[in-house]
Write a protein that holds these residues in place. Structure first.
Motif, PDB file in Angstrom:
ATOM      1  N   SER A 120      -4.448   2.967   4.664  1.00 24.33           N
ATOM      2  CA  SER A 120      -4.421   1.522   4.412  1.00 24.33           C
ATOM      3  C   SER A 120      -3.065   1.110   3.875  1.00 24.33           C
ATOM      4  O   SER A 120      -2.821   1.164   2.670  1.00 24.33           O
ATOM      5  CB  SER A 120      -5.499   1.101   3.404  1.00 24.33           C
ATOM      6  OG  SER A 120      -6.741   0.956   4.035  1.00 24.33           O
ATOM      7  N   PHE A 129      -3.509   8.025   2.860  1.00 24.52           N
ATOM      8  CA  PHE A 129      -4.666   7.115   2.992  1.00 24.52           C
ATOM      9  C   PHE A 129      -4.309   6.053   4.025  1.00 24.52           C
ATOM     10  O   PHE A 129      -3.218   5.483   3.966  1.00 24.52           O
ATOM     11  CB  PHE A 129      -4.952   6.414   1.646  1.00 24.52           C
ATOM     12  CG  PHE A 129      -5.945   7.135   0.791  1.00 24.52           C
ATOM     13  CD1 PHE A 129      -5.624   8.345   0.216  1.00 24.52           C
ATOM     14  CD2 PHE A 129      -7.192   6.603   0.558  1.00 24.52           C
ATOM     15  CE1 PHE A 129      -6.530   9.021  -0.585  1.00 24.52           C
ATOM     16  CE2 PHE A 129      -8.109   7.270  -0.238  1.00 24.52           C
ATOM     17  CZ  PHE A 129      -7.780   8.488  -0.814  1.00 24.52           C
ATOM     18  N   GLY A 155       0.838  -1.202   0.000  1.00 22.17           N
ATOM     19  CA  GLY A 155       0.000   0.000   0.000  1.00 22.17           C
ATOM     20  C   GLY A 155       0.872   1.251   0.000  1.00 22.17           C
ATOM     21  O   GLY A 155       0.530   2.265   0.632  1.00 22.17           O
ATOM     22  N   GLN A 193      -8.978  -0.934  -2.374  1.00 26.13           N
ATOM     23  CA  GLN A 193      -8.373  -0.386  -1.167  1.00 26.13           C
ATOM     24  C   GLN A 193      -6.929   0.072  -1.382  1.00 26.13           C
ATOM     25  O   GLN A 193      -6.444   0.986  -0.717  1.00 26.13           O
ATOM     26  CB  GLN A 193      -8.415  -1.465  -0.075  1.00 26.13           C
ATOM     27  CG  GLN A 193      -7.751  -1.062   1.225  1.00 26.13           C
ATOM     28  CD  GLN A 193      -7.847  -2.109   2.333  1.00 26.13           C
ATOM     29  OE1 GLN A 193      -7.710  -1.773   3.488  1.00 26.13           O
ATOM     30  NE2 GLN A 193      -8.096  -3.338   1.984  1.00 26.13           N
ATOM     31  N   ASN A 222      -0.899   4.500  -0.969  1.00 21.68           N
ATOM     32  CA  ASN A 222      -1.718   5.002   0.150  1.00 21.68           C
ATOM     33  C   ASN A 222      -0.847   5.724   1.170  1.00 21.68           C
ATOM     34  O   ASN A 222      -1.176   6.823   1.632  1.00 21.68           O
ATOM     35  CB  ASN A 222      -2.425   3.836   0.859  1.00 21.68           C
ATOM     36  CG  ASN A 222      -3.592   3.288   0.064  1.00 21.68           C
ATOM     37  OD1 ASN A 222      -4.116   3.950  -0.822  1.00 21.68           O
ATOM     38  ND2 ASN A 222      -4.009   2.081   0.392  1.00 21.68           N
TER      39      ASN A 222
END
Ligand code: IPD
Ligand code: CA
Length: 275
Positions: free
Chosen positions: A106, A104, A96, A193, A99
Motif C-alpha cells: 500500500s 507492504f 506510504g 493502512q 509500507n
C-alpha cells in the motif's frame, strides 16, 4: 489555461511516470531490509525517506516543469517553487513510505493542483495494483474507468469499517492511541493502512466507510480529498484536544453525525482519563 480536466490529464500522466520509476527501483529484488538500511530519517526515528521518495519527486517536478513551467510546487521531500500562473501542485512522491520499505502493498503517488486554495484536480496512483484514483472539480471521481459515487446504502456506525493513521511524533501517537478504547468497540473494525492518500480514496471507493487522522500534512491529503469530495463523501475537521487539534474526518454522508459524536466522546473520555 487552467482547465481542471487538462490539469488532471497532466497529473495522471506524471503520476504514472513516477509510479513506473518507483516500480523500476524495486524490480531488481533488492532486499527490503537493505532499502530500509539505506533510508534516511526525517522528523523522528520512525519517519523515513528513501531513494524512491526522492527520485519520484524529482521525476514529478521535472515533468511538471516541462509541461507547466509557470506553476508553483510544494513537495513533501523539499521541492518548492512559487507560482506565476496561480496554480500550485501539491505532491507526495510516495505516500506510504514505511509500507514501501517493508514490502507492504500500500503506497501511492499523490499529485493535486490547487488554484488560490481551491482544489482543481487530484490523482492518487497505486502502481502495484495499477489503480488510478482521479478527480477534477465538476467532472466527478474515478478509479481507473469506474465512476466513484455513493452506493445508496445507509451505513450504520456499528457496522462501519473505519480507517485511521498515526503521526510520527510520539506525543501525537499517544494521543491518537488514547481515542481508540472509545472508538473501537463502537464500530465494525479499524484499519491502519499506512497511506493516507489511499485511505481517502478508499472512502471514495467504499472500501472504507470513514477515515480520520490528526496532523496530516498538505501533501498527505491534497489529492485524496479531491477524489473523496467528487465521490460525494463528507469532509470536516474536529478539534479533539491537545495533539489532535486538526483531526480530518472523511466519511459517507450518513456517518457525519454519529462518527463526529463518537470522536468527540472519545476526546472527552481521553481528557477525563489522561488529563
Ligand atoms: C504517512 C502515511 C500514513 C499517515 C501519516 C503520513 P508518508 O505519509 O500517509 O498513513 O498515518 O500521517 O505521514 O510518510 O508515508 O508519506
Ligand atoms: Ca511521502
Amino acid at each position: 489555461m487552467n482547465a481542471p480536466e487538462e490539469l488532471l490529464s497532466i497529473a495522471t500522466r506524471v503520476a504514472h511516470e513516477a509510479g513506473a520509476h518507483v516500480l523500476h527501483l524495486i524490480a531488481n529484488d533488492t532486499p527490503r531490509a537493505d532499502l530500509r538500511a539505506q533510508a534516511g530519517r526525517k522528523s523522528t526515528r520512525t519517519d523515513l525517506v528513501s531513494d524512491a521518495d526522492r527520485e519520484s519527486e524529482k521525476v514529478i517536478v521535472r515533468r511538471l516543469g516541462e509541461l507547466r513551467p509557470h506553476d508553483g510546487v510544494l513537495g513533501e521531500e523539499g521541492a518548492r517553487k512559487a507560482s506565476r500562473s496561480g496554480v500550485d501542485w501539491i505532491i507526495d512522491p510516495v505516500d506510504g513510505t514505511v509500507n514501501f520499505l517493508y514490502g507492504f502493498a500500500s503506497f501511492a503517488i499523490s499529485i493535486a493542483a490547487y488554484e488560490k486554495g481551491t482544489a482543481l484536480c487530484g490523482v492518487v496512483y497505486d502502481p502495484l495494483r495499477d489503480e488510478t484514483y482521479r478527480a477534477a472539480s465538476g467532472i466527478g471521481a474515478f478509479c481507473n474507468e469506474h465512476r466513484l459515487e455513493h452506493d445508496g446504502r445507509q451505513a450504520q456506525l456499528a457496522e462501519a469499517l473505519v480507517g485511521t493513521g498515526f503521526g510520527y511524533a510520539s506525543s501525537r501517537r499517544r494521543a491518537q492511541s488514547e481515542l481508540l478504547p472509545t472508538i473501537l468497540p463502537q464500530v465494525r473494525d479499524i484499519r491502519r493502512q499506512g497511506a493516507a492518500a489511499l485511505d481517502l480514496c478508499y472512502v471514495a471507493a467504499g472500501k472504507l466507510d470513514a477515515y480520520y487522522e490528526a496532523g496530516l500534512q498538505p501533501w498527505d491529503r491534497a489529492a485524496g480529498l479531491v477524489v473523496a469530495a467528487e465521490a460525494g463523501c463528507t469532509q470536516f475537521e474536529l478539534d479533539l484536544g491537545h495533539d489532535l487539534e486538526s483531526t480530518l474526518v472523511v466519511c459517507r454522508p450518513e456517518l457525519e453525525r454519529p462518527l463526529g459524536d463518537l470522536l468527540l466522546r472519545a476526546a472527552a473520555t481521553r481528557q477525563s482519563l489522561c488529563g
